[in-house]
Design an enzyme around this catalytic site. Structure first.
Site, PDB file in Angstrom:
ATOM      1  N   GLU A 154      47.211 -12.580 139.056  1.00  0.00           N
ATOM      2  CA  GLU A 154      47.271 -12.451 140.514  1.00  0.00           C
ATOM      3  C   GLU A 154      46.701 -13.699 141.177  1.00  0.00           C
ATOM      4  OE1 GLU A 154      48.306 -10.363 142.774  1.00  0.00           O
ATOM      5  OE2 GLU A 154      48.414  -8.331 141.990  1.00  0.00           O
ATOM      6  N   HIS A 210      44.380 -14.981 144.658  1.00  0.00           N
ATOM      7  CA  HIS A 210      43.493 -14.556 145.745  1.00  0.00           C
ATOM      8  C   HIS A 210      43.077 -15.802 146.520  1.00  0.00           C
ATOM      9  CE1 HIS A 210      40.702 -11.056 146.961  1.00  0.00           C
ATOM     10  NE2 HIS A 210      41.946 -10.668 147.043  1.00  0.00           N
ATOM     11  N   GLN A 235      36.765  -2.574 147.688  1.00  0.00           N
ATOM     12  CA  GLN A 235      37.073  -2.754 146.274  1.00  0.00           C
ATOM     13  C   GLN A 235      36.653  -1.568 145.397  1.00  0.00           C
ATOM     14  OE1 GLN A 235      38.598  -5.944 144.873  1.00  0.00           O
ATOM     15  NE2 GLN A 235      39.278  -5.460 146.938  1.00  0.00           N
ATOM     16  N   ASP A 245      44.691  -3.990 137.707  1.00  0.00           N
ATOM     17  CA  ASP A 245      46.148  -3.934 137.487  1.00  0.00           C
ATOM     18  C   ASP A 245      46.495  -3.370 136.111  1.00  0.00           C
ATOM     19  OD1 ASP A 245      47.358  -4.702 139.911  1.00  0.00           O
ATOM     20  OD2 ASP A 245      46.832  -6.784 139.563  1.00  0.00           O
ATOM     21  N   GLU A 292      40.661  -2.551 152.400  1.00  0.00           N
ATOM     22  CA  GLU A 292      40.827  -2.977 151.021  1.00  0.00           C
ATOM     23  C   GLU A 292      39.488  -3.041 150.294  1.00  0.00           C
ATOM     24  OE1 GLU A 292      43.239  -6.498 150.845  1.00  0.00           O
ATOM     25  OE2 GLU A 292      44.756  -5.651 152.172  1.00  0.00           O
ATOM     26  N   HIS A 339      52.989 -10.307 150.717  1.00  0.00           N
ATOM     27  CA  HIS A 339      52.144 -10.022 149.558  1.00  0.00           C
ATOM     28  C   HIS A 339      52.645  -8.806 148.787  1.00  0.00           C
ATOM     29  CE1 HIS A 339      48.288 -10.086 147.329  1.00  0.00           C
ATOM     30  NE2 HIS A 339      48.451  -8.785 147.297  1.00  0.00           N
TER      31      HIS A 339
END
Length: 1007
Positions: A301, A303, A530, A325, A528, A230
């Site tokens: 991206e 997911h 958010q 991003d 991770e 990734h």
């Protein structure tokens, strides 16, 4: 004290949640004839008395007009009293440690009431009658809850506290790696969810042998994250020995650089001083020039794996992550719009056919759409473009692509941390959500993934991110920081590790703000969770930056500093828990040569019996096929008007329900300059040849932008490769062949790649009923996203027919290319030739179309893709509420270098109607503009095929064999569609009422 507040519909109000459960249970075959009552609830812990909780229930938690509430302590009789006779109670709650955005917002709201709550937890309640215990448990597990993030409690709650973590007792963990053999290394990689190859595990072992010590768990996790597929794209950017068709053999030192990167470099060299690319493949998103004040930023991206386990949370954080991003590009771009593309198994897949561990495709579909909808709408960012594809091979592995475009001031492009800058964490707090997300995405899924990897799923909070966005942009304009990046996959490990690669960083893990107690130092580092960004803030602006964040309710914390030693050092309460050199972390991954082979399978002839049958039924079936059918149910859930810049919407026409080719918007409201966003994707073509699949995807994405008026000289594209297990040479070979097509077609069209992303190992393993091992692999899936520019949005064109009496033209040559077509799909046929791209002709065609649109000669334009000419004409007609008469004798079928195109007399009506050849458009042109329009396409395939009429029907007439034109082709101003030569009247190939066509198109996904 712990209180529970339950909210139900008031007397006489519909119970919509219960109705959904009843309908879904029947549709999935889980139960019929259910009696259900549904509600939602809140567990509130804190020093609150009953009148205070009642006030919160009345004024904050419920709507007094349509809802009622019940208040008590968990287990009270009032809360446990069934509203329907003999009903069983089912509670669904987030698992401890799972992000609960509603609970977070409620805590803040209670504080606004000047009351105190220590913790809040949300729940859902279902009272269900007429269901045996075993079926009740199955229903709850399959329909009411998702085991990845939720727990089920059948019967009254017996919760005594809301603790989601207890105090953490520090203990430095080292991993005894140095003495492990190959089998032990592979087991550690798998069971520790590192998902590294054996060669990589050996390299790590040997590195620490050279240091004379074993790694700590934090060091091992940091390396695994940085080296993950990734984050490092090690397959596409790796060494590959490729053997292709026709004896082709090639060695790639870095396949990505030598194909996609190389194409962009060559285009930029050709542009010279006119180069409009600004920053490609080196920041969080690609950057191109827009005007004198702003650059355009674009990123898409994937997911996929999280969305397979928890569709709502996976898609929710997919769109939330890609919004960050552009925000982390340069010194921060303001998001102006979102895009999304989804790939699912058919939603009508029988429930009893699902492998263990697979959510039903309809549930995945609905959850993914809701996740993207809620995040984008709540942040005030319009979702303007996308697509949805269906294929049974996406079962267990849905694909979720989310994209965001933004505006970056030209003077805010460059960033770099400086020695002594604070490492600052801004935004949401850190919890256990998202542990191992980066490494998890590098592994294939299995029937155990939901249980073993549930922690890799994150849950987002759009309100927190909106606050973060606003404060970051204000801080940017005040020049309060030197660098910024998204805290996404890999958490702080990735963000700080990448930001400090050229300088060095020291991180104090005990300073990281936590959602709850109990996280280890390693969990803090790799979580991770958010809505977090990492910034490099100089000490002299820290006070102002911190004050700005505090004034907007955004948390900002110094968690370390940048140190010029090219090392990554982690401490916890002054105890060192990790030390890695940036050289080994970012450059130590061992080079591995992978074998790749690919030979396209020879397609059998397509057994088509053209005959003289009416093709109307075939068109209806194509319009009603899932890939072609209206996605209105999805589109209408998105706000595409917010920010006020929308020019061409996702749906257009007299009823605003026709399928637009691309979105157009004005990102700067004071300017008429605009952007167009579109996409291209053809997974079925990959079954024939991934080279032509990739070429067609690029052609389609560019074609869609051109169809609305974008300048083909200013279209940039992005690639998203989603593939199966590339450890198999034939699978990797199919990917290499697609990348080669990307190189060739991008250069030929002059469309540079500016960013991209890959997601590999999209396969699902499970045991069948006989105990055998089965694998479902996705088809090779390449999404091409395009962002184009328009000098004046007032020249933009939509696809709906506008005025009776106008001429209809087909631009571009039609070929016998039914391989992978929707005609083949609905006819259940295999074989045929897959559509190919003629790049030189395509580039000239796109330039000519832009000239014609820019001159105001085109009233409507629609690209021809899924379903060919017949589907395109039907969509234009029912979108505009006007009929069309078309003559197949006029369709150009030979590419020429002079004249207006010719005809291939061997092509059948089926091919002329349904071929999906590339680089083609249907255009509506006023008769007075016909001569000038035709002049734009001198030397290109062009045919005036018909007329717009006001009779509410689509009529397409055949080419009788005795009346076929010569190979040289007739004049474009040939015979009328109302009659053939010598007064003969050709028979209809298609004759249909627009209402019937539109109903066929709209009904399949009208949920």
């Amino acid at each position: 004290m712990l209180w529970e507040v339950d909210i139900y519909p008031a007397a006489g109000q519909p119970d919509l949640a219960a109705a959904r459960v009843t309908a879904d249970a029947a549709e999935l075959g889980l139960a019929t004839g259910l009696h259900v009552t549904a509600g939602r609830g809140y567990l509130i812990q804190g020093p609150l008395d009953e009148p205070q909780v009642e006030r919160l229930a009345r004024e904050l938690l419920s709507d007094r007009l349509v809802e009622r509430f019940v208040l008590g302590r968990p287990g009270d009789a009032a809360l446990a009293k069934p509203p329907i006779t003999a009903a069983r109670l089912v509670h669904v709650l987030p698992k401890p440690g799972v992000m609960d955005p509603v609970a977070q917002s409620l805590l803040a709201a209670i504080d606004d009431f000047e009351l105190k709550a220590d913790a809040v937890r949300t729940l859902r309640k279902y009272w269900i009658a007429n269901l045996a215990d075993d079926k009740l448990k199955a229903l709850a597990a399959r329909l009411l809850a998702n085991d990845a993030i939720e727990q089920i409690v059948i019967g009254p709650l017996t919760i005594d506290e809301l603790e989601v973590g207890s105090a953490y007792e520090f203990k430095l963990v080292t991993v005894p790696l140095r003495e492990l053999d190959d089998a032990d290394l592979e087991r550690l990689s798998r069971e520790g969810q590192l998902f590294l190859k054996l060669a990589e595990m050996r390299t790590i072992r040997d590195h620490f042998r050279s240091l004379g010590r074993d790694p700590t768990d934090a060091e091992l996790e940091t390396i695994a994250q940085t080296w993950s597929e990734h984050c490092s794209h090690k397959t596409l950017a790796g060494r590959i020995q490729y053997s292709g068709p026709h004896g082709e053999s090639r060695f790639f030192e870095n396949m990505l650089k030598e194909t996609i990167f190389a194409a962009t470099q060559e285009i930029r060299r050709e542009l010279g001083q006119d180069d409009w690319c600004v920053s490609v493949f080196k920041d969080n998103a690609g950057v191109v020039r827009f005007d004198d004040d702003y650059h355009l930023v674009f990123k898409v991206e994937t997911h996929n794996h999280p969305s397979a386990l928890e569709p709502y949370g996976g898609a929710n954080t997919g769109i939330g992550g890609v919004i960050r991003d552009p925000l982390g590009t340069g010194l921060g771009a303001r998001p102006v719009c979102n895009t999304d593309v989804f790939c699912f198994a058919p939603p009508d897949t029988p429930a009893d056919s699902l492998p263990p561990g697979v959510l039903h495709p309809k549930r995945v579909f609905q959850g993914v759409v809701a996740g993207v909808r809620d995040y984008g709408n709540r942040m005030g960012i319009p979702t303007v473009n996308g697509a949805i594809y269906f294929d049974p091979r996406y079962l267990g592995n849905p694909l979720v692509f989310c994209g965001t475009a933004g505006l970056l001031p030209c003077d805010k492009l460059h960033k770099a941390p400086r020695p002594g800058d604070h490492i600052v964490a801004v935004g949401g707090r850190t919890g256990r959500d998202g542990i191992h997300g980066a490494t998890f995405s590098s592994a294939e899924l299995s029937s155990e993934s939901e249980t073993l990897s549930g922690g890799a799923v994150q849950i987002g909070n759009a309100i927190t991110e909106k606050m973060l966005l606003d404060v970051v942009l204000e801080a940017r304009d005040r020049r309060l920081y030197h660098a910024i990046t998204d805290c996404g996959a890999g958490g702080f490990s990735s963000a700080v590790g990448e930001m400090g690669e050229e300088i060095g960083a020291e991180v104090w893990l005990d300073r990281i703000p936590l959602k709850y107690e109990g996280l280890s130092y390693t969990e803090m580092w790799i979580s991770e969770a958010q809505e977090r960004m990492v910034l490099a803030v100089p000490p002299e602006t820290w006070h102002e930056f911190h004050s700005l964040c505090a004034s907007e309710g955004v948390e900002a914390t110094v968690i370390g500093r940048f140190v010029p030693n090219r090392k990554l050092v982690l401490t916890f309460h002054a105890m060192q828990v990790a030390e890695l050199t940036m050289e080994f972390l970012h450059g130590g991954r061992p080079p591995v040569v992978r074998e790749a082979t690919y030979t396209p399978p020879p397609p059998p002839p397509l057994p088509v019996d053209d005959g003289w049958d009416d093709h109307t039924e075939t068109l209806l079936r194509i319009l009603g096929s899932l890939n072609v059918a209206s996605k209105e149910w999805v589109i209408r859930q998105y706000d595409h008007e917010v920010q006020g810049g929308s020019v061409i919407k996702p749906l257009v026409g007299v009823a605003n329900d026709g399928p637009s080719d691309a979105a157009v918007l004005r990102p700067v409201l004071g300017s008429r300059r605009g952007i167009a966003l579109a996409c291209g994707m053809n997974p079925r073509y990959g079954d024939f040849d991934t080279y032509h699949m990739a070429a067609s995807a690029i052609d389609e994405a560019v074609r869609n932008c051109v169809a609305v008026g974008a300048d083909p000289r200013r279209i940039a594209i992005l690639d998203n490769f989603c593939w199966g297990d590339t450890d198999r040479p034939e699978v990797l070979g199919s990917l290499v062949r697609a990348a080669l097509a990307c190189h060739d077609v991008a250069i030929a069209l002059g469309t540079p790649f500016i960013s991209g992303k890959d997601s590999l190992n999209n396969e699902f393993r499970y045991a069948d009923a006989e105990g055998g091992r089965r694998t479902i692999a996705i088809p090779p899936s390449l999404l091409i996203s395009a962002i184009g520019q328009l000098a004046d949005v007032g020249r933009a064109v939509t696809m709906d027919l506008k005025e009776p009496g106008n001429f209809l033209y087909v631009v571009g040559a039609t070929h016998d290319e039914l391989g992978g077509s929707h005609f083949s799909l609905v006819a259940k046929l295999n074989g045929g030739a897959v559509p190919r791209v003629a790049p030189v002709t395509a580039r000239r065609t796109f330039a000519a179309m832009h000239t014609a649109i820019g001159a105001g000669l085109v009233r409507a334009c629609h690209d021809m893709s899924e379903g060919g000419l017949a589907a395109a004409a039907a969509e234009m007609a029912f979108a505009g509420g006007l009929g069309a008469q078309i003559d197949l004798r006029r369709v150009p079928t030979i590419e020429t270098t002079s004249g207006k195109g010719g005809a291939d007399v061997t092509l059948s009506d089926v091919v002329l109607l349904f071929s999906e050849s590339n680089s083609r458009f249907v255009c509506e042109v006023r008769p007075a503009a016909a001569h000038d329009f035709e002049a734009c396409f001198d030397g290109l395939p062009l045919g005036r095929v018909g007329t717009v009429v006001d009779d509410g029907r689509l009529e397409i007439v055949r080419r009788p064999s005795a009346d076929r034109p010569s190979v040289n082709g007739p004049s474009v101003n040939g015979p009328s569609v109302n009659g053939g030569r010598g007064g003969s009247v050709p028979s209809p190939a298609i004759s249909a009422d627009l209402k019937v066509l539109k109903e066929a198109w709209q009904s399949p996904l009208r949920w």
